[in-house]
Scaffold this active site. Structure first.
Site, mmCIF file in Angstrom:
data_model
loop_
_atom_site.group_PDB
_atom_site.id
_atom_site.type_symbol
_atom_site.label_atom_id
_atom_site.label_comp_id
_atom_site.label_asym_id
_atom_site.label_seq_id
_atom_site.Cartn_x
_atom_site.Cartn_y
_atom_site.Cartn_z
ATOM 1 N N HIS A 243 0.831 -1.210 0.000
ATOM 2 C CA HIS A 243 0.000 0.000 0.000
ATOM 3 C C HIS A 243 0.866 1.260 0.000
ATOM 4 O O HIS A 243 0.677 2.167 -0.832
ATOM 5 C CB HIS A 243 -0.914 -0.022 1.231
ATOM 6 C CG HIS A 243 -1.708 1.227 1.433
ATOM 7 N ND1 HIS A 243 -3.013 1.355 1.022
ATOM 8 C CD2 HIS A 243 -1.386 2.420 2.005
ATOM 9 C CE1 HIS A 243 -3.454 2.565 1.329
ATOM 10 N NE2 HIS A 243 -2.489 3.233 1.934
ATOM 11 N N GLU A 244 1.824 1.317 0.913
ATOM 12 C CA GLU A 244 2.649 2.517 1.029
ATOM 13 C C GLU A 244 3.560 2.697 -0.186
ATOM 14 O O GLU A 244 3.802 3.823 -0.634
ATOM 15 C CB GLU A 244 3.482 2.453 2.312
ATOM 16 C CG GLU A 244 2.667 2.456 3.596
ATOM 17 C CD GLU A 244 1.825 3.720 3.760
ATOM 18 O OE1 GLU A 244 2.208 4.774 3.193
ATOM 19 O OE2 GLU A 244 0.786 3.658 4.446
ATOM 20 N N HIS A 247 1.825 4.325 -2.993
ATOM 21 C CA HIS A 247 1.803 5.781 -2.809
ATOM 22 C C HIS A 247 3.076 6.416 -3.363
ATOM 23 O O HIS A 247 3.030 7.389 -4.119
ATOM 24 C CB HIS A 247 1.686 6.124 -1.319
ATOM 25 C CG HIS A 247 0.302 6.072 -0.769
ATOM 26 N ND1 HIS A 247 -0.782 6.613 -1.424
ATOM 27 C CD2 HIS A 247 -0.179 5.562 0.403
ATOM 28 C CE1 HIS A 247 -1.868 6.432 -0.695
ATOM 29 N NE2 HIS A 247 -1.533 5.791 0.414
ATOM 30 N N HIS A 322 -6.392 8.325 -1.501
ATOM 31 C CA HIS A 322 -7.025 7.017 -1.279
ATOM 32 C C HIS A 322 -8.367 6.953 -1.989
ATOM 33 O O HIS A 322 -9.019 7.977 -2.205
ATOM 34 C CB HIS A 322 -7.241 6.759 0.219
ATOM 35 C CG HIS A 322 -5.986 6.688 1.019
ATOM 36 N ND1 HIS A 322 -5.537 7.745 1.790
ATOM 37 C CD2 HIS A 322 -5.074 5.697 1.162
ATOM 38 C CE1 HIS A 322 -4.396 7.397 2.376
ATOM 39 N NE2 HIS A 322 -4.094 6.165 2.014
#
EC number: 3.4.24.-
Length: 720
Positions: A243-244, A247, A322
């Protein structure tokens, strides 16, 4: 010696344990962005340099190489074993990204830029326009968030005089980082951000961009408390790291303005900046309106002209980094992540990476988003989510099923749902696939069990409330399955229908569009107790519960770059190989297990099976068969490029596909004599195989797959 805790410490430990048990992780990427200076390489606002020559195609895109650079914080008190676990987790994530995203690589080692506003005291206007005249004496290097970037990762510093054409070198160029497209600094520390929000497992940001705007470097900080042995969860760390990292690679609100339109690039035109990536809809909700995102949203919802909504909690007038939780339950890019086995890299997120212009997305990657499938234009709005007839939202506080039907769920809401209620997975005991759990007498907890709405009773009033219960299921075809209740026969369960089960009062609802998807008819074994000869072996067990398929196979690995083969390097290679095979077969990495001895060469015995630490996915029914057909379309080789081992070749030692061991029910008419014959044949075959293996294989020590747990679910005595 006594140890005392303050009330704050006790509250914090309880809260941390609660959030960890729920497997929910909050993301603070948008707030971290505000504290991260970004160094760019003279990005051109309207037109950017051509990403590949006029005559080339997507062949110039090559797999993304992410290089982790590990740094420990001063207050990170974790063991070497925990550090190694973290490295294994990040290795799996980087391999996943490498097989998913490709970039146009630059030649040579990666050198990061220095911020001229930091190292230069003044610049010339003419003729050496914007070139440094005097170096700042207090300059102490560059940072990526709180991480100090090593000088050998950075370009040098040069200063110019007023008229001279040649500069004077003050700091030489560093050596750079070879074989790297994105440099990820990995820090472990219990920072103030970690302490302020115990639900934060990690946070990340990018800090450098190339001339096209693509991020070149970033940092991810893992909060120490979540890496301690009592809290550590490998699958959750992998999920949060992915997830990170997404980003830092581009899914970030501060990068929307840098996304490129490369739709004409294949004709030799330069990519251009997108006019506007985000806009608000008629309800004031920010959405991403880019071509591929809108196409995938249309395919998902069954309508056209719909953008992908962004989270509006905390960002009423700004675009978030998000997806909106009401629309994207189960997506890897929501602000509040669900448990890892219920969270996936979805097609809308992959569409966003396509529309960034920097990446080519592997079209063969399996991605899914079940939430809201075919639900129409008005799905997920606060004004429509009170309608529970869609099967996605609920009302009240009932016990039901999570929308993927792997877990039981409780109808509840959170701060991201704006009053809408969904069936969130239970904190404890709700996983139907975990055989250690227990429930009502009619329930069966097993790897092949799923959650069904039911009010079944035995000899009691049938007027009980419908709620989520765990029963066995087996796939017969696409969206076509049977269900088995405790002490019942298999019963056909037509999708969308309500059925009755012999011996019980009440009904079971058969879910539609969420079980047995992507089903492939097993051509290597049947669902009846027949013996199969050759590579594929059918093992019969005297048990009423069928077990999931177990795959066992053997590979020989060769690398083009020589190494001193220590056990640590071998283990590193094995983890990488398992990740590549899993990606190639389209199964979870945790599905594959292996072991190795120090005196062995690069030959590995590999077993694929579901376990408590590796729960099944909605495609679990076809995972074993994906491995079986891995090399049927060509030579039994997988060749890939490794940043550490150069070119790696994985060869299946047997020319046929891997062997599958499938367990089936043993019917009552199978007598002891037949069992003895089978056992005798198995012993003879085992002796023959042992001699053959000793003669032809340099590596022995192959081990058979462990028999899956067939025991009946444990039922409390007071419920029997």
């Amino acid at each position: 010696m006594t140890v005392s805790f303050s009330m704050f410490q006790i509250y914090r430990l309880v809260w941390l344990s609660f959030m960890t048990s729920m497997c929910l992780s909050a993301c603070i990427h948008d707030s971290v962005l505000q504290e991260t200076p970004v160094v760019s390489s003279n990005i051109i606002s309207s037109r950017v340099p051509r990403l590949f020559p006029r005559s080339t195609s997507s062949d110039y895109f090559q797999p993304l190489r992410v290089t982790p650079w590990y740094l420990l914080g001063e207050n990170a008190f974790i063991s070497q074993g925990q550090i190694r676990q973290l490295k294994i987790a990040l290795q799996e994530v980087t391999q996943m990204l490498s097989s998913t995203l490709s970039v146009h690589r630059s030649e040579g080692s990666l050198l990061l830029n220095r911020d001229i506003s930091r190292f230069c005291r003044s610049v010339w206007r003419a003729p050496n326009d914007n070139k440094c005249a005097y170096m700042q004496t207090s300059y102490q290097g560059e940072k990526c968030l709180d991480v100090t970037i090593p000088d050998f990762h950075l370009q040098g510093v040069k200063v110019w005089s007023d008229l001279e054409k040649e500069p004077r070198t003050v700091i030489e160029d560093g050596a750079g980082v070879p074989d790297t497209d994105f440099l990820l600094y990995v820090q472990v520390a219990q920072t103030q951000k970690c302490a302020a929000q115990p639900s934060v497992i990690a946070y990340a940001s990018y800090c450098q961009q190339d001339p096209t705007g693509r991020p070149l470097a970033g940092v991810i900080v893992f909060c120490t408390d979540h890496l301690r042995e009592e809290e550590y969860n490998q699958r959750h760390i992998i999920q949060v790291a992915l997830h990170e990292l997404l980003h830092t690679l581009g899914f970030s609100s501060s990068l929307y303005a840098s996304w490129l339109d490369c739709s004409l690039a294949e004709y030799g035109e330069a990519c251009s900046s997108r006019t506007r990536v985000t806009n608000t809809d008629e309800n004031g909700q920010f959405r991403i309106y880019t071509p591929t995102v809108m196409q995938k949203m249309g395919e998902h919802l069954g309508v056209e002209g719909v953008g992908a909504p962004l989270e509006n909690k905390g960002f009423p007038n700004l675009a978030s980094s998000h997806w909106e939780s009401r629309f994207f339950q189960g997506s890897i890019m929501t602000a509040l992540l669900s448990p890892p086995h219920l969270t996936h890299l979805d097609p809308i997120t992959l569409a966003a990476f396509t529309d960034m212009g920097w990446y080519k997305v592997n079209a063969t990657i399996k991605s899914q988003l079940m939430w809201g499938k075919g639900a129409g234009r008005y799905f997920g709005l606060p004004t429509t989510c009170q309608d529970s007839s869609t099967g996605f939202f609920c009302t009240g506080s009932k016990l039901g099923c999570h929308h993927l039907h792997l877990d039981k769920g409780n109808c509840s809401t959170d701060s991201y749902l704006e009053g809408c209620h969904i069936y969130s997975p239970l904190i404890h005991g709700g996983e139907c696939w975990r055989h250690q759990n227990s429930g009502d007498p009619d329930e069966i907890f097993h790897a092949q069990s799923r959650c069904f709405y039911s009010n079944l009773t035995k000899g009691a009033s049938p007027n009980q409330e419908f709620r989520g219960r765990c029963y066995l299921h087996q796939c017969l075809g696409e969206n076509h399955f049977q269900v088995k209740v405790h002490e019942s026969e298999w019963t056909d369960c037509p999708a969308g229908a309500w059925i009755q089960v012999a011996g019980y009062e009440g009904f079971i609802q058969c879910p539609s569009g969420c079980l047995c998807l992507g089903f492939q008819t097993p051509h290597v074994a049947t669902l009846t107790p027949t013996y199969v000869t050759g590579q594929i072996t059918t093992v019969k067990e005297n048990n009423v519960y069928p077990t999931e398929g177990i795959v066992q196979f053997r590979v020989q690995v060769e690398v083009s770059q020589r190494h001193k083969w220590t056990s640590e390097i071998k283990s590193f290679l094995l983890d990488e190989v398992l990740g590549v095979i899993a990606q190639k077969a389209g199964v979870q990495r945790c599905f594959l297990q292996s072991h190795m001895k120090e005196d062995l060469d690069l030959s590995f015995a590999i077993v694929g099976k579901w376990s408590t630490d590796c729960p099944p996915t909605p495609e679990a029914d076809t995972a074993a068969f994906s491995l079986l057909t891995l090399n049927q379309d060509g030579a039994p080789y997988i060749i890939y490029n490794s940043s550490y081992f150069s070119t790696v070749s994985i060869r299946f030692i047997d020319s046929d596909p891997p062997a599958l061991y499938v367990s089936h029910m043993l019917y009552s008419y199978v007598i002891g004599g037949g069992c003895c014959a089978v056992c005798g044949a198995a012993i003879i075959f085992a002796l023959f195989w042992y001699k053959l293996r000793r003669q032809f294989l340099r590596v022995g020590s192959s081990y058979p797959p462990e028999t899956s747990n067939h025991e009946r679910p444990q039922i409390p005595a007071d419920l029997v």
